[in-house]
Structures are given as C-alpha cells and as structure tokens.
Design an enzyme around this catalytic site. Structure first.
Site, mmCIF file in Angstrom:
data_model
loop_
_atom_site.group_PDB
_atom_site.id
_atom_site.type_symbol
_atom_site.label_atom_id
_atom_site.label_comp_id
_atom_site.label_asym_id
_atom_site.label_seq_id
_atom_site.Cartn_x
_atom_site.Cartn_y
_atom_site.Cartn_z
ATOM 1 N N LYS A 97 29.302 -46.981 -6.246
ATOM 2 C CA LYS A 97 30.705 -47.015 -6.090
ATOM 3 C C LYS A 97 31.614 -47.555 -7.122
ATOM 4 O O LYS A 97 31.103 -48.564 -7.893
ATOM 5 C CB LYS A 97 31.232 -48.247 -4.767
ATOM 6 C CG LYS A 97 32.577 -48.012 -4.210
ATOM 7 C CD LYS A 97 32.673 -49.040 -3.139
ATOM 8 C CE LYS A 97 34.292 -49.160 -2.469
ATOM 9 N NZ LYS A 97 34.831 -47.673 -2.430
ATOM 10 N N ALA A 137 33.082 -30.184 -1.827
ATOM 11 C CA ALA A 137 32.164 -29.901 -0.610
ATOM 12 C C ALA A 137 30.706 -30.145 -1.124
ATOM 13 O O ALA A 137 29.743 -30.203 -0.137
ATOM 14 C CB ALA A 137 32.241 -28.377 -0.458
ATOM 15 N N LYS A 138 30.253 -30.310 -2.205
ATOM 16 C CA LYS A 138 28.998 -30.501 -2.740
ATOM 17 C C LYS A 138 28.537 -31.854 -2.744
ATOM 18 O O LYS A 138 27.367 -32.260 -2.916
ATOM 19 C CB LYS A 138 28.875 -29.756 -4.085
ATOM 20 C CG LYS A 138 28.309 -28.399 -4.203
ATOM 21 C CD LYS A 138 28.079 -27.675 -5.379
ATOM 22 C CE LYS A 138 27.723 -26.229 -5.170
ATOM 23 N NZ LYS A 138 27.410 -25.806 -6.566
ATOM 24 N N HIS A 194 28.944 -52.773 -1.138
ATOM 25 C CA HIS A 194 28.807 -51.287 -1.172
ATOM 26 C C HIS A 194 27.478 -51.049 -2.162
ATOM 27 O O HIS A 194 27.192 -51.918 -2.878
ATOM 28 C CB HIS A 194 29.973 -50.437 -1.656
ATOM 29 C CG HIS A 194 30.982 -50.570 -0.634
ATOM 30 N ND1 HIS A 194 31.866 -51.771 -0.399
ATOM 31 C CD2 HIS A 194 31.413 -49.679 0.153
ATOM 32 C CE1 HIS A 194 32.765 -51.306 0.718
ATOM 33 N NE2 HIS A 194 32.422 -50.075 1.163
#
Length: 260
Positions: free
Chosen positions: A154, A11-12, A150
């Site tokens: 990545k 979630a962070k 990208h």
C-alpha cells in the site's frame, strides 16, 4: 431485467481483475469495456467487451457506461475529466486523494454523475453512520485514537479509510480535523492534549485492511474494529455503487452514505 453497462479501469490489477470476474458473474451488469495503461492492454479479451489502452478511444464506443476505477489519484482525476467530457458516470474507489483533488472531482461531478468513497465496504460505511452517536454519548473525557493496518504494498499513509474515520470522530466533537490530527509520535512529545486524534499506521504482509478505533476513558476503554478479509468486499460495494449511480443525475460528488 435492466442491466448496467460498466467499464473497468486497471483491469489487470488485483482489484481490476476481481471487478472483472465479479461483473462477468452478475446478471445485473454488462461488462462493455476494459482499459489498461498504455501498452498494457494485450491479453484483455472478453466476449462483447471492448479492450483498450486509451480511455479517449474507448468511451465513444460505450456511451453512458459507468466507469469503475481503483487506480491512483492522478489517473483517477484524469479519468474523471474524460468521463465528464464524454458523459460517462464513474465510480472511484481510489484512496490518497488530497483536498484539492477531491475539490476537482466535485467540479467534474457537476457535469456527470461521479461517486467517490475511500472505502466501499458496507461495514465501514455503517460505522461512519453510528460512530458520531458513540462519540457524543461518551463525551469529552474519552481520548480517541485509530490504528490502521494494511499490506506492505500500500502506497498511501494513513489509509483513506482511517482518515475518513478520524474526520468523522473529529466532526462529532465539533473539531476541525487538521487542527487536532497526530499522524505519528516520536521522541519527547509531552503529555497528550485533550484535543487530539492520533492515527497510527502499520504495514506488512498481505493484510487487506484493518482499522481499530480506541476510546480511552477513565477506568475503561472501548475498541471498535473492522477487518476486511478479502478485496471482494470492496469490489462488491463498487459494483453496487455502479448500478445505483447509473440512475443518478450530475450535481454532487456522491458517496456510500447516499446509497444507504
């Protein structure tokens, strides 16, 4: 209005934080849990939402909630095993999973509804549906190549999306992708074989994601490009998948094609 309970892993992180914010603003979703890696859950606090750094401790408190995971191959596999044990459906947007890891996900999917897509964008998944028609209409005289770009952070290469697109092109020609793939070229390589699909990688800056498919034919070429302008594209697709998955049954590893 029926709502879907969801739990967001990582979630962070960049994707995790965006998923949290979008879920909190969606009346059809109820964010009941967030999870981070060991020792990193401090500061995670949302009204009515459980925060934890241990998924095994969290899942018994949120029965049936759909897990949304954009982490890493190994952690996604570990999550899927726990989801199967506790009966929580899961949406996985992690890229870089090899064939063995995908096969393990398919085994877990027999016990609990699982959804995996290397790219959650609607546009990419529409392309996967229409590209075979283009390949077949052009015929064997057209050489097929892909270039993907990208951001510099990545970790996997080629991208999971590029591989999925390349596999789609190969299947449309009746080829086994592993037999025709060419992921880099260097030195005196000789003429390009007819039965080959090149996938080339660019990395730099903060590019969210860009994929261009080239069809080189006699006297002309066709370029089909998809550009993701924001990670919100992928987050929106994952949350849409979570709502859909909550009503599905175990038995197969679902993907975006099952939603359309």
């Amino acid at each position: 209005m029926a709502t879907t309970d969801i739990v967001i892993l990582g979630a962070k992180g960049r994707m995790g934080n965006m998923l949290v914010n979008m879920a909190l603003g969606d009346d059809e979703l109820n964010l009941v849990g967030v999870c981070e890696r060991k020792g990193n859950a401090g500061g995670l606090s949302y009204d009515g939402c459980q925060a934890s750094d241990c998924l095994e401790d969290l899942l018994p408190q949120v029965p049936g909630a759909v897990i949304v995971d954009f982490t890493a191959p190994e952690s996604s596999l570990a999550m899927a095993e726990k989801a199967a044990a506790f009966g929580n459906p899961a949406v996985i947007g992690t890229t870089g999973l090899d064939k063995d890891q995908q096969a393990k996900l398919a085994e877990f999917a027999k016990k609990v509804p699982l959804f995996w897509a290397p790219n959650m964008s609607v546009g990419i998944n529409v392309l996967l549906k229409i590209l075979p028609s283009l390949v077949q209409a052009l015929g064997p005289a057209y050489d097929m190549e892909i270039v993907e770009t990208h951001h510099r952070m990545k970790k996997d290469s080629p991208s999971g999306t590029a591989l999925k697109l390349a596999q789609c092109l190969a299947e449309a020609r009746g080829w086994e992708y592993d037999d025709v793939k060419k992921h880099c070229r260097d030195g005196i390589i000789g003429e390009r074989p007819r039965n080959e699909i090149g996938v080339q990688t660019l990395r730099g800056g903060d590019v969210v994601g860009e994929h261009t498919m080239y069809f080189f034919g006699p006297g002309e070429r066709i370029e089909v490009t998809h550009r993701a302008h924001s990670r919100e594209t992928f987050a929106a697709g994952a949350l849409r998948a979570a709502k859909w998955l909550s009503a599905q049954r175990p038995g197969k590893l679902y993907n975006m094609a099952d939603i359309f």
